[in-house]
Design an enzyme around this catalytic site. Sequence first.
Site, mmCIF file in Angstrom:
data_model
loop_
_atom_site.group_PDB
_atom_site.id
_atom_site.type_symbol
_atom_site.label_atom_id
_atom_site.label_comp_id
_atom_site.label_asym_id
_atom_site.label_seq_id
_atom_site.Cartn_x
_atom_site.Cartn_y
_atom_site.Cartn_z
ATOM 1 N N ASN A 9 20.090 -23.028 -40.125
ATOM 2 C CA ASN A 9 19.791 -23.729 -38.497
ATOM 3 C C ASN A 9 20.976 -23.631 -37.856
ATOM 4 O O ASN A 9 21.950 -24.414 -38.075
ATOM 5 C CB ASN A 9 19.243 -25.215 -38.958
ATOM 6 C CG ASN A 9 19.083 -25.784 -37.527
ATOM 7 O OD1 ASN A 9 18.984 -25.429 -36.543
ATOM 8 N ND2 ASN A 9 18.910 -27.225 -37.481
ATOM 9 N N TRP A 10 20.964 -22.768 -36.838
ATOM 10 C CA TRP A 10 22.145 -22.443 -36.063
ATOM 11 C C TRP A 10 22.344 -23.535 -34.727
ATOM 12 O O TRP A 10 23.488 -23.402 -34.254
ATOM 13 C CB TRP A 10 22.261 -20.937 -35.555
ATOM 14 C CG TRP A 10 22.566 -19.877 -36.576
ATOM 15 C CD1 TRP A 10 23.012 -20.166 -37.781
ATOM 16 C CD2 TRP A 10 22.681 -18.522 -36.366
ATOM 17 N NE1 TRP A 10 23.173 -19.047 -38.352
ATOM 18 C CE2 TRP A 10 22.977 -17.968 -37.624
ATOM 19 C CE3 TRP A 10 22.335 -17.640 -35.211
ATOM 20 C CZ2 TRP A 10 23.306 -16.592 -37.774
ATOM 21 C CZ3 TRP A 10 22.242 -16.319 -35.538
ATOM 22 C CH2 TRP A 10 22.692 -15.777 -36.725
ATOM 23 N N LYS A 11 21.661 -24.214 -34.970
ATOM 24 C CA LYS A 11 21.498 -25.309 -33.667
ATOM 25 C C LYS A 11 22.076 -24.608 -32.376
ATOM 26 O O LYS A 11 21.661 -23.479 -31.918
ATOM 27 C CB LYS A 11 22.453 -26.526 -34.279
ATOM 28 C CG LYS A 11 21.915 -26.929 -35.561
ATOM 29 C CD LYS A 11 22.658 -28.414 -35.898
ATOM 30 C CE LYS A 11 22.265 -28.806 -37.167
ATOM 31 N NZ LYS A 11 22.461 -30.034 -37.659
ATOM 32 N N HIS A 95 12.754 -31.424 -36.368
ATOM 33 C CA HIS A 95 14.174 -31.717 -36.848
ATOM 34 C C HIS A 95 14.549 -32.958 -36.317
ATOM 35 O O HIS A 95 14.228 -33.426 -35.125
ATOM 36 C CB HIS A 95 15.070 -30.499 -36.234
ATOM 37 C CG HIS A 95 16.615 -30.607 -36.938
ATOM 38 N ND1 HIS A 95 17.407 -31.509 -36.303
ATOM 39 C CD2 HIS A 95 17.087 -30.003 -37.955
ATOM 40 C CE1 HIS A 95 18.472 -31.463 -37.257
ATOM 41 N NE2 HIS A 95 18.315 -30.542 -37.943
ATOM 42 N N GLU A 97 17.361 -34.191 -35.009
ATOM 43 C CA GLU A 97 17.722 -34.080 -33.601
ATOM 44 C C GLU A 97 16.699 -33.955 -32.491
ATOM 45 O O GLU A 97 16.864 -34.417 -31.462
ATOM 46 C CB GLU A 97 18.894 -32.898 -33.495
ATOM 47 C CG GLU A 97 20.226 -33.499 -34.383
ATOM 48 C CD GLU A 97 20.722 -31.941 -34.798
ATOM 49 O OE1 GLU A 97 20.601 -30.930 -34.402
ATOM 50 O OE2 GLU A 97 21.524 -32.407 -35.764
ATOM 51 N N GLU A 165 15.282 -33.883 -44.887
ATOM 52 C CA GLU A 165 16.572 -33.816 -44.547
ATOM 53 C C GLU A 165 16.934 -35.376 -44.118
ATOM 54 O O GLU A 165 16.636 -35.728 -43.046
ATOM 55 C CB GLU A 165 16.554 -33.036 -43.057
ATOM 56 C CG GLU A 165 16.552 -31.579 -43.288
ATOM 57 C CD GLU A 165 17.302 -30.779 -42.164
ATOM 58 O OE1 GLU A 165 18.186 -29.633 -42.460
ATOM 59 O OE2 GLU A 165 17.181 -31.278 -41.286
ATOM 60 N N GLY A 171 25.047 -32.956 -40.987
ATOM 61 C CA GLY A 171 26.284 -32.776 -40.504
ATOM 62 C C GLY A 171 27.537 -33.993 -40.711
ATOM 63 O O GLY A 171 28.588 -34.134 -40.123
ATOM 64 N N SER A 209 24.192 -31.431 -45.309
ATOM 65 C CA SER A 209 25.526 -31.102 -45.786
ATOM 66 C C SER A 209 25.525 -30.064 -46.927
ATOM 67 O O SER A 209 26.084 -30.272 -48.096
ATOM 68 C CB SER A 209 26.216 -32.339 -45.968
ATOM 69 O OG SER A 209 26.356 -32.899 -44.749
ATOM 70 N N GLY A 230 22.803 -26.221 -41.715
ATOM 71 C CA GLY A 230 23.448 -26.496 -40.407
ATOM 72 C C GLY A 230 24.765 -25.706 -40.704
ATOM 73 O O GLY A 230 24.817 -24.508 -40.711
ATOM 74 N N GLY A 231 26.025 -26.523 -40.702
ATOM 75 C CA GLY A 231 27.174 -26.017 -40.631
ATOM 76 C C GLY A 231 27.459 -24.918 -41.413
ATOM 77 O O GLY A 231 28.139 -23.810 -40.960
HETATM 78 P P1 PGA Z 1 24.176 -29.696 -41.839
HETATM 79 O O1 PGA Z 1 22.838 -29.672 -40.959
HETATM 80 O O2 PGA Z 1 23.944 -28.561 -43.081
HETATM 81 O O3 PGA Z 1 25.239 -29.317 -41.088
HETATM 82 O O4 PGA Z 1 24.313 -31.012 -42.444
HETATM 83 C C1 PGA Z 1 21.461 -29.449 -41.595
HETATM 84 C C2 PGA Z 1 20.189 -29.520 -40.279
HETATM 85 O O5 PGA Z 1 20.444 -30.337 -39.375
HETATM 86 O O6 PGA Z 1 19.353 -28.952 -40.725
#
Ligand code: PGA
Length: 247
Positions: A9-11, A95, A97, A165, A171, A209, A230-231
């Site tokens: 997930n590159w956001k 998600h 967010e 999640e 994050g 994470s 994500g990250g």
């Molecule tokens: P993260 O994000 O790996 O940076 O915690 C995961 C996500 O939001 O899908």
Amino acid sequence: MAKKIAAANWKLFKTPAQAKSFLQEFLPESTGLKSDVIIFPQALSAFAVSIETAKAGNVKWGGQNGYFENQGAFTGENSMEVLKAMGASYVLIGHSERRKLFGETEEMLNKKVRNAQSLGLIPMLCVGEDLEQRERGETEEIIVTQLKNGFKGAVVGKPIVVAYEPVWAIGTGKVATVQQAEEAHAILRETISHIGGPADEISILYGGSVKPDNAVELAKQKNIDGFLVGGASLEAKSFLAIAKALS
Ligand code: PGA
């Protein structure tokens, strides 16, 4: 058996040029992977991802969001019909967010799941509790409710993927313990079987994470079929290491 999946997930990161150079580094290394790989780029970089992944064949991509109507007066929205036409296989739905920052309701998310399925896109439905909910002991109730609401009216025989999640782990560098993650995944799998879904065939991914060094232990858990990252998905090397943990 549920498929093993490593999803990135590159956001709101990566220009088209950055997406292209990531894939040029990642794709040659990805041929021996046993897991499926999915890239979720932001919409404006999707075309670049679509062109690069079409050359490889073993890496799929999806939209980070898609609307439940395919056409009409919905300024600024992303059409799932267009995602499909561009070669997407998946769409990320719900998600945390999107739920928190963009006010997406369970009703909207459910419509999105159904629209994705009707177009032949595979919805990846995200569920997860926040810190207060976990501390109040409400984790099970929250994730079961989110799953049931998302799945309402979905076609059980058509592919669908779930991502657990926990919001407090996204994050933050605070990964759920393997026990916390496995427990939540087992609850989700049981819920899927109660609502009549092919629970053993539906991949349930963990997200929050995930890093190369915690992926190995998490991947050993019976009910963890992969990761939504994500990250650590922004660099080809670390995402590759995470995908390899699933082999
Ligand atoms: P993260 O994000 O790996 O940076 O915690 C995961 C996500 O939001 O899908």
